[in-house]
Design a protein around this motif. Structure first.
Motif, PDB file in Angstrom:
ATOM      1  N   ASP A  73       0.847  -1.190   0.000  1.00  0.00           N
ATOM      2  CA  ASP A  73       0.000   0.000   0.000  1.00  0.00           C
ATOM      3  C   ASP A  73       0.886   1.245   0.000  1.00  0.00           C
ATOM      4  O   ASP A  73       1.654   1.470   0.947  1.00  0.00           O
ATOM      5  N   GLU A  75       0.288   4.252   0.558  1.00  0.00           N
ATOM      6  CA  GLU A  75      -0.022   5.233   1.593  1.00  0.00           C
ATOM      7  C   GLU A  75       0.069   4.642   2.995  1.00  0.00           C
ATOM      8  O   GLU A  75      -0.222   5.320   3.974  1.00  0.00           O
ATOM      9  N   LYS A  77      -1.777   2.503   4.563  1.00  0.00           N
ATOM     10  CA  LYS A  77      -3.062   2.468   5.270  1.00  0.00           C
ATOM     11  C   LYS A  77      -3.511   1.046   5.611  1.00  0.00           C
ATOM     12  O   LYS A  77      -4.630   0.839   6.082  1.00  0.00           O
TER      13      LYS A  77
END
Length: 286
Positions: A73, A75, A77
């Motif tokens: 991922d 980001e 998250k």
């Protein structure tokens, strides 16, 4: 030409294609080609006998689609690695017979409240699959929103080989690569000669040429891979220890495949403007 819609392993919908040039099996779930067998030849693609066929699971083999990110991922998250397209149901959008005797199947998926909760961008994603003398694939991203978005992506293709010890990957000589198996996000290295695989290999190659090849000494064949829309490619084989730890691989499956992936990975990030589309294209031939 015949196109047959069947219920496959795990009750998943499959499309079987047969024409004068080749036979293919396509899973509507995950938008994934599972088999491409030119007439008179062995299957170009590998699928594990231990592969999962269940909603929410990725199918280990064929051509899984990584989208809208490749790898972890971006980001942080906690969303799944390789995005959310390889474990959900797609739709059959189109089938057609072409003048050259090939057959095209288009599968697709559009943004929904469910996808927007995972990745907040409106999109229309198509997988155009043409089965003929070659297997032609186009992953087409259309931005149906009103703001630019960025993606990384891959056709994470598992190619069948007779014996990994007698297999080399050519075309990447002299290119730079990131060795993810050896040093994570460390510096790049330069490829010296053809790629031979005798341990875990997980590499992102940069500035790649338009054509790569898998030279299979055991099956006495060469698989040619041509691509466009990408500056990177990934070469992957888990080798013995990792394969043994994967329930959806048999312990010795690593000897029977190599992944040479057509990618927009690492710094090869694609920006798609509102209303625009982007095509990642690969073609496989013997």
């Amino acid at each position: 030409m015949t196109i047959t819609r069947v219920t496959g392993n795990g009750g998943l919908p499959m499309i079987n294609v047969s024409n004068d040039h080749a036979d293919a099996v396509i899973s509507v779930y995950a938008g994934q080609v599972l088999s491409f067998t030119p007439k008179g030849a062995a299957d170009v693609l590998f699928v594990s006998d231990n592969a999962y066929y269940a909603e929410g699971k990725a199918i280990k083999g064929g051509v899984p689609i990584c989208w809208p990110w490749f790898g972890a991922d971006p980001e942080g998250k906690g969303r799944p690695a390789h995005g959310f397209m390889r474990n959900r149901m797609w739709s059959e959008w189109e089938t057609r017979e072409n003048a050259d005797g090939s057959t095209t199947v288009v599968l697709g998926l559009e943004s929904s409240p469910e996808t927007l909760a995972i990745w907040p961008h409106a999109f229309r994603l198509a997988m155009e699959i043409t089965v003929g003398k070659t297997l032609q694939l186009a992953l087409v991203t259309r931005n149906t929103g009103d703001a630019v978005f960025t993606i990384t992506q891959a056709m994470h293709t598992y190619f069948a080989v007779g014996d990994i010890a007698q297999t080399t990957v050519t075309g990447l000589e002299g290119t730079q690569y990131l060795d993810k198996a050896a040093d994570g996000n460390g510096g790049t290295k330069q490829q010296d000669g053809a790629i031979s695989i005798n341990s875990e290999v997980d590499r992102v190659y940069f500035g790649i040429p338009a054509e790569l090849a898998i030279v299979d000494g055991a099956l006495k064949r060469t698989i040619r891979i041509t691509s466009s829309g990408n500056k990177t490619a990934v070469v992957w084989n888990p080798w013995a220890k990792i394969a043994a730890g994967m329930a959806d691989l048999q312990d010795d499956d690593y000897t029977r495949f190599v992944c040479v992936e057509t990618t927009n990975a690492a710094d090869d990030v694609v920006e798609v403007a509102a209303g625009a589309e982007f095509r990642l294209v690969a073609e496989y031939s013997l």
